[in-house]
Every structure is written in C-alpha cells, then in structure tokens.
Design a protein around this motif. Structure first.
Motif, short mmCIF file in Angstrom:
data_model
loop_
_atom_site.label_atom_id
_atom_site.label_comp_id
_atom_site.label_asym_id
_atom_site.label_seq_id
_atom_site.Cartn_x
_atom_site.Cartn_y
_atom_site.Cartn_z
N GLU A 48 71.95 35.72 13.65
CA GLU A 48 71.50 35.52 15.31
C GLU A 48 72.67 35.12 16.25
N THR A 49 73.64 34.18 15.45
CA THR A 49 74.62 33.82 16.10
C THR A 49 75.74 34.97 16.22
N ILE A 50 75.91 35.79 15.46
CA ILE A 50 76.80 36.70 15.49
C ILE A 50 76.46 37.71 16.71
N ARG A 51 75.18 38.02 16.64
CA ARG A 51 74.53 38.94 17.57
C ARG A 51 74.78 38.56 19.09
N ARG A 52 74.59 37.21 19.16
CA ARG A 52 74.65 36.66 20.31
C ARG A 52 76.20 36.57 20.97
N TYR A 53 77.12 36.26 20.08
CA TYR A 53 78.42 36.36 20.32
C TYR A 53 79.05 37.65 21.03
N THR A 54 78.24 38.82 20.15
CA THR A 54 78.64 40.08 20.15
C THR A 54 78.08 40.63 21.66
N ALA A 55 76.85 40.12 21.99
CA ALA A 55 76.37 40.57 23.41
C ALA A 55 77.34 39.92 24.63
N GLN A 56 77.91 38.61 24.34
CA GLN A 56 78.78 38.07 25.20
C GLN A 56 80.18 38.83 25.26
N ASP A 57 80.65 39.34 24.06
CA ASP A 57 81.87 39.86 24.03
C ASP A 57 81.79 41.34 24.75
N ILE A 58 80.82 41.96 24.60
CA ILE A 58 80.64 43.12 25.44
C ILE A 58 80.52 43.06 26.80
N ARG A 59 79.74 42.20 27.32
CA ARG A 59 79.50 41.99 28.64
C ARG A 59 80.90 41.63 29.15
#
Length: 271
Positions: A48-59
C-alpha cells in the motif's frame, strides 16, 4: 516527433542505470529524473505504501508534461498493478517485463535466478512473468535488502570489503543451483555489477534491467514516431526528495559527468 521530455523515477539512485543507457542510445532526449532519496528504500515497505509513493512520483513527473513515464524501480514494477496506471494519458513502462523478456530469450536451460528487494521477491511478480513466457522455467529468487543501502551510501568501488562480503552472503546460495541467467531485479544492483559478476564468472548471464528498459523505451518511441527532432536538445533535470549533495556525489561518479546546477530538492509530499 514529440519533443517533450521522458520522465523517469526511482526510490533513489538506481534509476540512473536507466538514464545512463537512455542517454547512450537517445542522446538528444531530455530526461526529467526523480529519485525519492528521502524515502529510500521502497523495498521494505508495504504494498500500500509503495503504491502511494508511486502515485506521488507519477504526479510529479506529469507536472513537467512528459511524453512517457518510466518506473525505473524493480519494487514499483513488481507491486503496482496495471489497473492502477491504465488511466495515464502517456505511455508507461516498468523494468520488469523488459528484463524478463531478455532473460527468457537468453536462458538455455530455463533455470533463471532473480534477486531483488524483499518486496519484489515477496510479490512473486518476476516468477509469474517468466512462466508466462516460458511455462517450463524454474525460477529461484532471493532478496538482497542490504544492496540498496550500499549503493545509496556510495559503497560501489571495487575492493570495498563490506560490499564484497555482503554480495557473497546473498549470492553464494545460487552456486548450488543450476541457474544460467540472473535477473538483477532492482535498478540499484547494476551499480554492483562487478561484485556480482565475480561470484558467477562467465557461467551466468546477468540481466541489467536498466539496459533492457532503455531499449524498450527506444523501440516504443521510434515505432510511435515520438522521438525528439530538432537542433536544440534540452539538458536533463534531476530532482530528489532529500539532500542534493549525497545524490550528486554518487551520481556524478556513475554518470561520469558534472551535475552542478541540474539537481534540485523538492517536497514530494506536495504531490
């Protein structure tokens, strides 16, 4: 043509292996790179944390109007699902599939080793992808959680005894297996290429995910008529979420170029 930049992100320095290969084969392309050095490593985080970080990185990368996004991180590639990025308006790739395709193509006996972060190995994503191409393949995975900290702390020079012993500790178990191919399932690991190759000699083919992913990007942009065309290529830009100095020191050694003025710190939490 499409003269917008290519966006590349990783948890830290490892994604520079993709950047280096991209600049070798596509020298005119501008790259916007983000290394999440304030939260590295991703490999010991929950999915869950990895996916949240990924979403921020992509934005963050999307704010630069990039034409393609590359997740230059084995942990992200293994833990972020297709449905979570299918809404992107630009093409996206991780490093998993290009590396797996190469490994399946070169392996003679179908016994393929995979090393990666704990989250990557735990996900089983590499094994699933390999068997999707070669159902008869035998996949042997081991996590190497100390490799990323070694790289992030610049302990990549040959002769470093701590790094030598750590690599031996993690990779010696493979010597009792019959692998003929090893996927370095984290983009940090090719910075330890010499140490890793010392363990296996010429008996095992090492798959560099950065190199394979760079060629995937080249092929995609070429076939989609999205390559840069013009006489005024723009310089790369690098962003980190922690101190600039530590990143620059190791990055300059690896890229073999001065990054003065090209690296900025940002607040990734704002995205």
């Amino acid at each position: 043509m499409d003269n917008r930049p290519i966006g590349v992100f990783d948890s830290g320095l490892g994604g520079l292996t993709v950047v280096k290969e991209l600049k070798n084969i596509l020298p005119d392309e501008q790259i916007i790179y983000f290394g999440d050095t304030g939260r590295v490593p991703y490999g010991n985080r929950s999915r869950e944390t990895i996916r949240r970080y990924t979403a921020q990185d992509i934005r963050l990368l999307q704010s630069f109007d990039v034409k393609m996004i590359v997740a230059a991180c084995g942990t992200v590639s293994a833990n972020v699902l297709e449905k979570e990025i299918e809404g992107l308006k630009v093409p996206y790739t991780g490093v998993l599939l290009p590396a797996v395709q190469s490994a399946c193509a070169v392996s003679t006996n179908g016994v393929i080793g995979v090393i990666g972060t704990t989250a990557t190995v735990r996900s089983g994503a590499y094994g699933k992808a390999i068997r999707g191409i070669r159902p008869d393949a035998k996949v042997i995975g081991h996590d190497c959680p100390l490799f990323v900290p070694l790289v992030e702390n610049g302990m990549v020079e040959r002769g470093n005894r701590i790094t030598e012993l750590t690599v031996q500790m993690y990779l010696t178990p493979f010597l009792t297996e019959d692998i003929d191919t090893l996927i370095m399932g984290c983009t940090h690991y090719p910075l330890l290429y010499g140490f890793i190759s010392d363990i296996f000699g010429n008996h095992v083919t090492l798959i560099d995910p950065g190199k394979e992913t760079a060629h995937y990007v080249q092929n995609y942009l070429t076939s989609s008529n999205m390559l840069f065309e013009g006489d005024d290529p723009q310089p790369n830009r690098y962003f980190v979420s922690d101190t600039v100095d530590g990143f620059c020191e190791t990055a300059e050694k690896f890229l073999q170029r001065d990054l003065n003025g090209q690296v900025e710190r940002i607040m990734i939490e704002d995205y």
